[in-house]
Design an enzyme around this catalytic site. Structure first.
Site, PDB file in Angstrom:
ATOM      1  N   ALA A 150      -7.083   8.550  13.598  1.00 41.87           N
ATOM      2  CA  ALA A 150      -7.116   9.993  13.857  1.00 41.87           C
ATOM      3  C   ALA A 150      -8.115  10.325  14.958  1.00 41.87           C
ATOM      4  CB  ALA A 150      -7.453  10.745  12.573  1.00 41.87           C
ATOM      5  N   HIS A 173      -5.524  -2.252  16.466  1.00 44.60           N
ATOM      6  CA  HIS A 173      -4.376  -1.712  15.753  1.00 44.60           C
ATOM      7  C   HIS A 173      -3.445  -1.120  16.802  1.00 44.60           C
ATOM      8  CE1 HIS A 173      -2.111  -0.346  12.434  1.00 44.60           C
ATOM      9  NE2 HIS A 173      -2.753   0.770  12.131  1.00 44.60           N
ATOM     10  N   GLU A 297      -8.073 -11.896 -14.541  1.00 40.42           N
ATOM     11  CA  GLU A 297      -7.496 -13.233 -14.380  1.00 40.42           C
ATOM     12  C   GLU A 297      -6.788 -13.365 -13.037  1.00 40.42           C
ATOM     13  OE1 GLU A 297      -4.537 -16.443 -16.549  1.00 40.42           O
ATOM     14  OE2 GLU A 297      -5.177 -14.652 -17.635  1.00 40.42           O
TER      15      GLU A 297
END
Length: 397
Positions: A150, A173, A297
């Site tokens: 932004a 990006h 786990e």
């Protein structure tokens, strides 16, 4: 991913992992923790491979490795450059500190506030290597635009005048350039425009660099005016802390990145964790049991082994009961979720996700609204239970 593709990726990471023949669910949780960091450091520092073509599941791709760009070569490559990192959020911070540790001439461009104060606390000196954005852009020859998506759009008209002929514009990006109709970010035609996208958070980029390991990343060239854009992009990738880089395009990087974050990397995982936890609680299981069977786990035992050896290895090395159940139920989960992933990818590719991000993240009360949404996750029983469970881990006592 096929067995051959996983094998190729394992050759690149070369992380030592524990071996075992058969794990019950309880044994995996109790006996296996994570990859030893010391072993990983030794591997990273002794690798000698370089640029090569590798077979990823039947498709040949070029990969670039850190060994081709030792610190002396990086310093020679950028001896006449000033690397301007715009933004000192997690990604800007991680990349800037790694560049500094590689003894490259790097400066920070930041707005005054919390990010500026953070930079000062970590050794960046105002007027020497810490400046406000306009001055940092003027001083830099490589402008590394690591502001939020932004902010890149909002501040583009302030940055663009400093992107003069001969400079390099760097992104991590493809968002701003690929969706230029929405962002307004259209680079000048007479400069190199490159991308290096580390595949992880800025915190991970920094931590893996400090451990001597290095994160994987992608590299792309949008404009090559100098004829050296790719070589310099790969060098920058190594400089900011990647261990190896694979080639992509700006468009492919942004589509895969937005899709992955909303999918199995974050969005889907939160949804699956919450659904499984809530069913267990509704069926009378205690909070600790529901959390341990859903999150603990997975993150402490199984996911590290899957990352090291692949899902096929995990299936082959679990109890026969777990193996049978996983094989029987992976199909229904695939059938249920694939339509959602198809819809998600279309939403990314057609720009819907971009427009939503720009709109939501640019509102004056964005931070306040974000805190409300994050609080909904933090205050859910599952993650409140997680705080207690993490305190019980032996390494935290």
């Amino acid at each position: 991913m096929s067995f051959a593709a996983r094998t190729a990726l394992r050759q690149l990471t070369r992380v030592a992992v524990p071996t075992a023949r058969s794990f019950s669910v309880m044994a995996r949780s109790a006996a296996i923790t994570h990859v030893p960091r010391v072993a990983a450091c030794k591997v990273a520092f002794t690798q000698t491979r370089g640029v090569k073509t590798m077979d990823f599941g039947g498709t040949k791709e070029i990969v670039y490795e850190r060994s081709d760009y030792p610190p002396a070569k990086l310093q020679e490559t950028f001896k006449d450059d000033t690397l301007t990192v715009l933004g000192y959020g997690p990604m800007g911070r991680g990349q800037a500190l790694n560049l500094r540790d590689n003894k490259l001439n790097v400066i920070i461009g930041s707005r005054k506030g919390s990010s500026w104060d953070k930079a000062v606390s970590e050794g960046w000196v105002p007027g020497k290597n810490l400046f406000e954005i306009n001055e940092a852009c003027e001083r830099g020859t490589v402008i590394m635009n690591l502001l939020s998506d932004a902010a890149q759009s909002k501040l583009w008209n302030e940055i663009k005048p400093y992107l003069t002929k001969g400079k390099t514009l760097y992104f991590s990006h493809g968002f701003s350039v690929v969706f230029a109709e929405d962002t307004g970010v259209i680079p000048p035609k007479d400069i190199d425009v490159v991308l290096v996208a580390p595949k992880g958070s800025g915190t991970t980029v920094r931590n893996l660099f400090l451990e001597g390991r290095g994160i994987n990343g992608s590299v792309a060239v949008y404009q090559d005016v100098s004829g050296k854009a790719k070589d310099r992009a790969v060098a920058l990738g190594v400089g900011v802390g990647t261990g190896y880089l694979y080639e992509t395009t700006f468009k492919n990087e942004v589509n895969s990145d937005l899709y992955g974050e909303r999918g199995v990397l974050m969005g889907a995982i939160q949804g699956l964790f919450r659904a499984q936890y809530e069913v267990l609680r509704a069926k009378g299981h205690s909070p600790s049991e529901a959390f341990n069977e859903t999150v603990e786990e997975a993150t402490q035992s199984l996911y590290p082994l899957i990352g090291a050896n692949g899902m096929d290895w995990m299936y082959a090395n679990c109890s026969t009961t777990a193996q049978r159940g996983a094989l029987d139920w992976c199909g229904p989960f695939y059938d249920a979720t694939k339509p959602i992933f198809e819809s998600l990818y279309e939403s990314v590719a057609n720009g819907t996700e971009t427009r939503r991000s720009l709109t939501k993240n640019s509102t004056p009360n964005y931070r306040a609204e974000l805190e409300v949404e994050l609080a909904e996750i933090a205050n859910h029983e599952m993650w409140r239970v997680g705080k207690t469970v993490r305190q019980l881990r032996p390494e935290n006592n």
